[in-house]
Design a protein around this motif. Structure first.
Motif, short mmCIF file in Angstrom:
data_model
loop_
_atom_site.label_atom_id
_atom_site.label_comp_id
_atom_site.label_asym_id
_atom_site.label_seq_id
_atom_site.Cartn_x
_atom_site.Cartn_y
_atom_site.Cartn_z
N GLY A 266 0.80 -1.22 0.00
CA GLY A 266 0.00 0.00 0.00
C GLY A 266 0.83 1.26 0.00
N ALA A 267 2.16 1.16 -0.09
CA ALA A 267 3.03 2.33 -0.03
C ALA A 267 2.72 3.39 -1.09
CB ALA A 267 4.49 1.89 -0.13
N PRO A 268 2.38 3.02 -2.34
CA PRO A 268 2.11 4.06 -3.33
C PRO A 268 1.02 5.04 -2.92
CG PRO A 268 2.35 1.94 -4.41
CD PRO A 268 2.33 1.67 -2.95
N ALA A 269 0.01 4.55 -2.20
CA ALA A 269 -1.09 5.43 -1.79
C ALA A 269 -0.60 6.50 -0.82
CB ALA A 269 -2.20 4.61 -1.14
N GLY A 270 0.46 6.21 -0.04
CA GLY A 270 1.00 7.21 0.88
C GLY A 270 1.50 8.44 0.15
N TYR A 271 2.12 8.23 -1.01
CA TYR A 271 2.61 9.36 -1.80
C TYR A 271 1.44 10.17 -2.36
CZ TYR A 271 7.26 7.35 -1.45
OH TYR A 271 8.45 6.85 -0.97
N LEU A 272 0.37 9.49 -2.75
CA LEU A 272 -0.81 10.21 -3.23
C LEU A 272 -1.44 11.03 -2.12
CD1 LEU A 272 -2.62 7.64 -5.56
CD2 LEU A 272 -1.27 9.63 -6.23
N LEU A 273 -1.54 10.46 -0.92
CA LEU A 273 -2.14 11.19 0.21
C LEU A 273 -1.30 12.42 0.57
CD1 LEU A 273 -3.18 8.17 2.46
CD2 LEU A 273 -4.71 9.68 1.16
N ALA A 274 0.02 12.28 0.55
CA ALA A 274 0.88 13.43 0.83
C ALA A 274 0.71 14.49 -0.25
CB ALA A 274 2.34 12.98 0.90
N GLY A 275 0.62 14.07 -1.51
CA GLY A 275 0.42 15.03 -2.60
C GLY A 275 -0.89 15.76 -2.49
N ILE A 276 -1.96 15.05 -2.11
CA ILE A 276 -3.27 15.69 -1.95
C ILE A 276 -3.23 16.73 -0.84
CG2 ILE A 276 -5.66 15.27 -1.23
CD1 ILE A 276 -5.41 12.53 -2.68
N THR A 277 -2.57 16.39 0.28
CA THR A 277 -2.45 17.34 1.38
C THR A 277 -1.74 18.61 0.93
OG1 THR A 277 -2.41 15.57 3.03
CG2 THR A 277 -1.48 17.70 3.69
N LEU A 278 -0.64 18.47 0.20
CA LEU A 278 0.12 19.64 -0.22
C LEU A 278 -0.60 20.40 -1.33
CD1 LEU A 278 3.71 18.13 -0.11
CD2 LEU A 278 2.56 19.59 1.56
N ALA A 279 -1.41 19.73 -2.12
CA ALA A 279 -2.23 20.43 -3.11
C ALA A 279 -3.27 21.31 -2.42
CB ALA A 279 -2.91 19.43 -4.04
N ILE A 280 -3.86 20.79 -1.33
CA ILE A 280 -4.81 21.60 -0.56
C ILE A 280 -4.09 22.82 0.03
CG2 ILE A 280 -6.31 21.62 1.47
CD1 ILE A 280 -6.83 18.63 0.92
N PHE A 281 -2.88 22.61 0.56
CA PHE A 281 -2.09 23.73 1.07
C PHE A 281 -1.84 24.76 -0.03
CE2 PHE A 281 2.25 25.47 1.17
CZ PHE A 281 2.15 26.28 2.28
N ALA A 282 -1.56 24.28 -1.25
CA ALA A 282 -1.23 25.18 -2.34
C ALA A 282 -2.38 26.10 -2.72
CB ALA A 282 -0.78 24.37 -3.56
N VAL A 283 -3.61 25.70 -2.43
CA VAL A 283 -4.77 26.54 -2.79
C VAL A 283 -4.67 27.90 -2.10
CG1 VAL A 283 -7.27 26.77 -2.61
CG2 VAL A 283 -6.27 24.57 -3.27
N GLY A 284 -4.52 27.90 -0.77
CA GLY A 284 -4.39 29.16 -0.05
C GLY A 284 -3.04 29.82 -0.28
N PHE A 285 -2.00 29.02 -0.38
CA PHE A 285 -0.63 29.51 -0.59
C PHE A 285 -0.53 30.33 -1.87
CE2 PHE A 285 3.71 28.21 -2.21
CZ PHE A 285 4.45 28.99 -1.33
N THR A 286 -1.06 29.80 -2.97
CA THR A 286 -0.99 30.52 -4.24
C THR A 286 -1.95 31.70 -4.29
OG1 THR A 286 -2.55 28.92 -5.23
CG2 THR A 286 -0.19 28.51 -5.54
N ALA A 287 -3.08 31.59 -3.58
CA ALA A 287 -3.99 32.74 -3.51
C ALA A 287 -3.29 33.92 -2.85
CB ALA A 287 -5.25 32.37 -2.74
N MET A 288 -2.56 33.66 -1.78
CA MET A 288 -1.85 34.74 -1.09
C MET A 288 -0.70 35.26 -1.94
SD MET A 288 -0.94 34.81 2.92
CE MET A 288 -0.52 36.36 3.74
N SER A 289 -0.10 34.41 -2.77
CA SER A 289 1.02 34.85 -3.60
C SER A 289 0.62 35.93 -4.58
CB SER A 289 1.63 33.66 -4.36
OG SER A 289 0.80 33.25 -5.43
N ARG A 290 -0.66 35.97 -4.94
CA ARG A 290 -1.14 37.01 -5.86
C ARG A 290 -1.30 38.36 -5.17
NH1 ARG A 290 -4.06 32.49 -7.78
NH2 ARG A 290 -5.86 32.93 -6.46
#
Length: 502
Positions: A46-70
């Protein structure tokens, strides 16, 4: 009338260029061949799913992060955002933590460069090289790459990144064409194989594999159409790393079969990927992979070197670091003195570990990298908290999803991730409990020193303190995207005050 001092080369980097810097810092080939076997040992198939879960978490972070960058332009990135949302003392503490975190990541990787080069020379030619001279030569090569113009670095990283991802895709293609050891299947993503106790360890390893993705905003001043380019590069980097990591780890699991892969990883973690590519592609591909691991590490070092130089430049312009570090080369338009200072500091640390007889991988890399990695994740957590605080104080056109829902969700997920990493820190360091305690303590200690520095600046150099992460509209910054001045961070009566009437 004297000419103004040279600045960074504006309008140079496109989305792909910035993405190359970010993805190269993550060193995909090194992460896969060197660390993914540990994820398989911990989490099974099940290790591959761990990388997907980490990526999803950081994608959610990027939503607010990139909004503030503007709305908050400039090269300060994390510390500028944290200052706007949480005040100058926290922002200056974050600035020091960012510098130390990035320096820790970069300096530790010189140990990996030494050990990887030594292993490659022994595996391919039977040579036994000392690691210390190799690491010092690497310092000079990386310094030169950072000294040259940013577009030179982008082109070089583009070539190196294509080579290292290409060899992993070649391995995956060989497995897919041959059908794997027991036929291809998707059991790695079945809930029964993902929701196991070992997934906690996999998540800790997976989050570490994304380190450096947040540095997109550091290149804002050199980007073409920064409001769009930075956002696109951030999402592209997270999406690529998350899906690519998960795909490659899944392919290696198929190469050995669900029943045999965990034992194979435990028996020879360092040789797992080399064994797979030898079986499914050929011995020549394994030799090439050895060489590309070295270039992968060099690419990661150059990406971190450039990011640190720009953080140093931003802090020198703020007046927190010596002004000399803000000098830009008149021809190459690079922060060349910041690069010299970084290289000298790296040489001192590398020489110190080398003369002490330390192991380049187990001690220089792991001991120095671990607090750097946790520090950068702590900065992401503070940034996620700062986003809703900032947007409650200004007029803006962003929706609640970007300014509240996504950053709050990201803050919760990042807090959990930091806890998981800290609770399993022995996976990264292989050190004693005493050493692990010291390494973990460095993060709050550095942050506290930064807050103390801020309070001292407020008393002794109030003009520098007042300029720190100042509002771009009030300071005349032409990069400002928002015409509504920000309230002074230090005049807020509570962490997240209500918006001022428009």
């Amino acid at each position: 009338m004297s000419k103004p001092p040279p600045g960074l080369r504006t309008g140079t980097l496109g989305t792909a260029d910035i993405a190359f810097f970010v993805i190269s810092a993550a060193a995909p080939l090194t992460v896969m061949a060197g660390v993914a076997p540990i994820a398989i040992m911990l989490g099974g198939i099940g290790a591959p799913a761990g990388y997907l879960l980490a990526g999803i978490t950081l994608a959610i972070f990027a939503v607010g992060f990139t909004a503030m960058s503007r709305h908050v332009p400039g090269g300060g990135a994390f510390y500028a955002y944290i200052t706007r949302g949480l005040g100058r003392p926290v922002g200056i503490g974050a600035a020091l933590l960012a510098m130390v975190g990035y320096l820790g990541m970069a300096t530790g990787i010189y140990g990996l460069l030494g050990s990887a080069t030594v292993e490659t020379a022994h595996a391919l030619w039977g040579l036994d090289l000392p690691w210390l001279p190799v690491s010092l030569i690497g310092l000079l090569l990386v310094w030169y790459g950072g000294f040259r113009s940013i577009d030179f670095g982008a082109k070089l990283l583009g070539v190196l990144l294509i080579a290292e991802t290409g060899i992993l895709l070649l391995l995956a293609a060989g497995v897919l064409i041959d059908g794997g050891a027991d036929g291809l299947g998707l059991d790695s993503f079945a809930p029964a194989n993902v929701l196991v106790p070992g997934t906690v360890g996999v998540l800790a390893v997976a989050f570490a594999a994304f380190t450096g993705f947040e540095s997109t905003v550091i290149y804002r001043r050199e980007a073409r159409d920064p409001g769009r380019t930075v956002t696109r590069a951030t999402y592209a980097a997270v999406a690529f790393l998350g899906t690519f990591y998960a795909f490659v780890v899944w392919a290696v699991i198929q190469a050995f079969g669900d029943e045999a892969v965990v034992k194979a990883a435990a028996d020879d973690p360092a040789g797992l990927f080399f064994s797979a590519i030898t079986t499914y592609v050929g011995a020549w591909a394994a030799d090439l992979m050895h060489i590309l691991i070295v270039t992968s590490v060099l690419a990661s070092l150059l990406a971190f070197h450039n990011a640190i130089n720009r953080y140093g430049l931003a802090l020198a312009e703020e007046g927190v670091l010596p002004r000399a570090l803000g000098r830009v080369h008149p021809r190459h338009r690079s922060p060349y003195l910041a690069g010299v200072a970084q290289t000298v500091l790296g040489a001192v640390v590398v020489l110190g570990f080398g003369l002490a007889g330390a192991d380049p991988y187990a001690q220089l890399l792991l001991w120095v990298n671990t607090p750097g990695m946790i520090g950068l994740m702590a900065l992401m957590l503070l940034t996620a908290i700062a986003v809703p605080c900032y947007f409650r104080t200004v007029r803006h056109g962003e929706g609640r999803l970007r300014t509240v829902v996504a950053p709050v969700t990201a803050a919760v997920l990042l807090a959990v991730a930091i806890y998981l990493i800290a609770s399993r820190v022995e996976l990264f360091t292989g050190a004693s409990p005493l050493v692990n305690t010291v390494l973990l303590s460095l993060v709050p200690i550095v942050f506290a020193i930064g807050v103390g520095l801020a309070l001292r600046l407020r008393r002794s150099r109030p003009e520098v303190y007042a300029r720190f992460a100042a509002d771009p509209v009030r300071s005349g910054d032409p990069e400002a995207d928002d015409t509504t001045p920000d309230p002074d961070p230090d005049k807020r009566s509570e962490p997240c005050p209500q918006p001022t009437p428009s």
